[in-house]
Design a protein around this motif. Structure first.
Motif, mmCIF file in Angstrom:
data_model
loop_
_atom_site.group_PDB
_atom_site.id
_atom_site.type_symbol
_atom_site.label_atom_id
_atom_site.label_comp_id
_atom_site.label_asym_id
_atom_site.label_seq_id
_atom_site.Cartn_x
_atom_site.Cartn_y
_atom_site.Cartn_z
ATOM 1 N N LYS A 123 -19.004 55.625 -11.319
ATOM 2 C CA LYS A 123 -19.211 55.844 -9.881
ATOM 3 C C LYS A 123 -17.948 56.469 -9.288
ATOM 4 O O LYS A 123 -16.853 56.277 -9.802
ATOM 5 C CB LYS A 123 -19.510 54.521 -9.159
ATOM 6 N N LEU A 125 -14.833 56.759 -7.045
ATOM 7 C CA LEU A 125 -13.925 55.728 -6.535
ATOM 8 C C LEU A 125 -13.673 55.885 -5.040
ATOM 9 O O LEU A 125 -13.726 54.904 -4.288
ATOM 10 C CB LEU A 125 -12.592 55.795 -7.293
ATOM 11 N N GLN A 236 -22.415 59.416 -2.732
ATOM 12 C CA GLN A 236 -21.904 58.826 -3.967
ATOM 13 C C GLN A 236 -21.657 59.854 -5.070
ATOM 14 O O GLN A 236 -21.222 59.495 -6.169
ATOM 15 C CB GLN A 236 -22.889 57.760 -4.472
ATOM 16 N N ILE A 243 -14.743 55.156 -11.241
ATOM 17 C CA ILE A 243 -14.644 53.834 -11.844
ATOM 18 C C ILE A 243 -15.830 53.649 -12.783
ATOM 19 O O ILE A 243 -16.958 54.061 -12.478
ATOM 20 C CB ILE A 243 -14.587 52.715 -10.781
ATOM 21 N N LYS A 280 -13.498 46.760 -16.527
ATOM 22 C CA LYS A 280 -13.729 47.753 -15.474
ATOM 23 C C LYS A 280 -12.477 48.612 -15.318
ATOM 24 O O LYS A 280 -11.391 48.087 -15.068
ATOM 25 C CB LYS A 280 -14.066 47.042 -14.161
ATOM 26 N N ALA A 282 -10.639 51.998 -13.484
ATOM 27 C CA ALA A 282 -10.594 53.036 -12.457
ATOM 28 C C ALA A 282 -9.652 54.137 -12.927
ATOM 29 O O ALA A 282 -8.622 53.854 -13.543
ATOM 30 C CB ALA A 282 -10.120 52.466 -11.128
ATOM 31 N N LYS A 294 -8.208 51.142 -3.163
ATOM 32 C CA LYS A 294 -9.610 51.384 -3.502
ATOM 33 C C LYS A 294 -9.928 50.816 -4.883
ATOM 34 O O LYS A 294 -10.989 50.222 -5.095
ATOM 35 C CB LYS A 294 -9.908 52.885 -3.471
ATOM 36 N N SER A 297 -10.123 47.019 -4.528
ATOM 37 C CA SER A 297 -11.334 46.547 -3.840
ATOM 38 C C SER A 297 -12.592 46.787 -4.672
ATOM 39 O O SER A 297 -13.595 46.099 -4.491
ATOM 40 C CB SER A 297 -11.469 47.239 -2.475
ATOM 41 N N ALA A 298 -12.530 47.762 -5.584
ATOM 42 C CA ALA A 298 -13.671 48.032 -6.462
ATOM 43 C C ALA A 298 -13.722 47.070 -7.637
ATOM 44 O O ALA A 298 -14.661 47.109 -8.434
ATOM 45 C CB ALA A 298 -13.611 49.474 -6.969
ATOM 46 N N TYR A 303 -6.045 50.489 -13.474
ATOM 47 C CA TYR A 303 -6.163 51.763 -12.769
ATOM 48 C C TYR A 303 -5.249 52.769 -13.451
ATOM 49 O O TYR A 303 -4.030 52.605 -13.473
ATOM 50 C CB TYR A 303 -5.780 51.584 -11.302
#
Length: 364
Positions: A123, A125, A236, A243, A280, A282, A294, A297-298, A303
């Motif tokens: 998705k 980010l 989107q 991410i 997960k 990012a 971001k 929060s995701a 990252y």
């Protein structure tokens, strides 16, 4: 084939309207009317890359980064930017930069990073704001279907995984043409009431000219009543960073080893490891400190980005791992993405990837 045809293909992939405001994208040197002899694809356009273009008879350089970023007040060859630009101009070489237009494409720079790491469930980010517009227009009921189909053909009405999306409302419209009018329906100087259909349809902002052209060509009225507004809806499919998830979670050290083996940085600077598994991920190619919040929060476990400063690492705050894998390293596959795309578009045209190492950072 003219250079403008290659530019059109590039902007079909990554419309320049999605580039960030600070950026300098598009044709930087040369003329779109030139006949193209070949295209050299590179991450950066330095003087050595221009030399390579000359040697390979390529009069177009497709560059990810723009060599001209801020204003040039003179061209005397006193620095690497001016030397590259001067040599390109002297040898009739066009330079085209795509940069953040491709950064913001769903299948662009960051998707390529995810592809290298085999991430799934990808998705955006940081979705870009106000990329969706809405058209409202009023059409005689008998012509509504024709106008609607013309708008669909121009690319309007696509939402996520759906096409041909619109909303219609029937009502009565009125108008009175003055002495200079030439009404298709009704009589000049008389108020006319017509059963009309209001059509509401959304479209991506880069298609506005095409959508309005389709509206005017298909609409029967001499004067077309319409309005265009920008929507706040999140798109989107347009935005920077991405991410995704590993199919199987990994230990932190194992994942960092995977990243190092994949992207080949001389080292990975990172914040404190948290002793938990990575699932997960990012990513944001190039300078990405602005998206740390971001990523947090995701719910990212790590990252991956570049150009993090000393105090940026404090922002991890024990919630995720921040990893700086290098600016060049994070974007190195971009030229492969562009080269593959252009080769598919122009199968009988010379598209080559640069062999020049443009990474300015070396490791001891």
């Amino acid at each position: 084939m003219q250079i403008k045809e290659i530019i059109a293909a590039l902007e079909e992939l990554a419309p320049l309207s999605y580039a960030e405001d600070f950026d300098n994208v598009g044709l930087l040197t040369g003329s779109p009317e030139w006949e193209a002899t070949g295209a050299l694809v590179t991450l950066d356009t330095i003087e050595e890359v221009v030399d390579e273009a000359i040697d390979k008879n390529c009069n177009l350089i497709v560059s990810f980064h723009p060599i001209i970023f801020s204003g040039l007040k003179s061209l005397t060859g006193r620095n690497y930017v001016e030397r590259a630009v001067l040599k390109a101009i002297k040898n009739d070489i066009a330079i085209y930069a795509i940069h953040t237009a491709l950064d913001n494409h769903f299948r662009g720079v960051n998707d390529r990073i995810c592809e290298e790491l085999n991430l799934v469930n990808r998705k955006i980010l940081v979705p870009q704001q106000k990329t969706i517009k809405k058209l409202l227009t009023f059409v005689p009921k008998a012509d509504a279907e024709n106008v609607r189909e013309a708008l669909f053909a121009a690319g309007a009405g696509s939402i996520g995984n759906y096409d041909n999306c619109s909303f219609s409302l029937n009502g009565s419209g009125s108008f009175k043409g003055n002495e200079d009018s030439n009404p298709v329906i009704g009589e000049r100087g008389k108020t006319h009431f017509e059963e009309e259909t209001q059509i509401g349809i959304t479209f991506p902002k880069h298609l506005e000219k095409a959508v309005l052209k389709a509206l005017f060509e298909s609409h029967p009225y001499e004067e077309v009543a319409y309005e265009v507004t920008s929507l706040e809806n999140v798109n989107q499919h347009i935005g920077i960073g991405m991410i995704g998830e590993l199919e199987q979670e990994m230990e932190e050290n194992a994942f960092l080893n995977l990243v190092k083996g994949t992207f080949g940085p001389g080292s990975i600077r990172h914040s404190a490891l948290l002793g938990k598994k990575i699932k997960k991920v990012a990513v944001l190619g190039g300078s990405g400190s602005f998206a740390i919040e971001k990523a947090k929060s995701a719910g990212a476990d790590i990252y991956l980005t570049a150009d993090l400063k000393y105090h940026d690492f404090y922002k991890a705050e024990g919630k995720l791992v921040l990893a700086d894998i290098g600016h060049y390293e994070s974007e190195q596959y971009t030229k492969n993405l562009l080269g593959s795309y252009l080769n598919k578009k122009f199968a009988n045209f010379a598209v080559v990837l640069t062999h020049t190492d443009t990474n300015p950072i070396k490791y001891f």
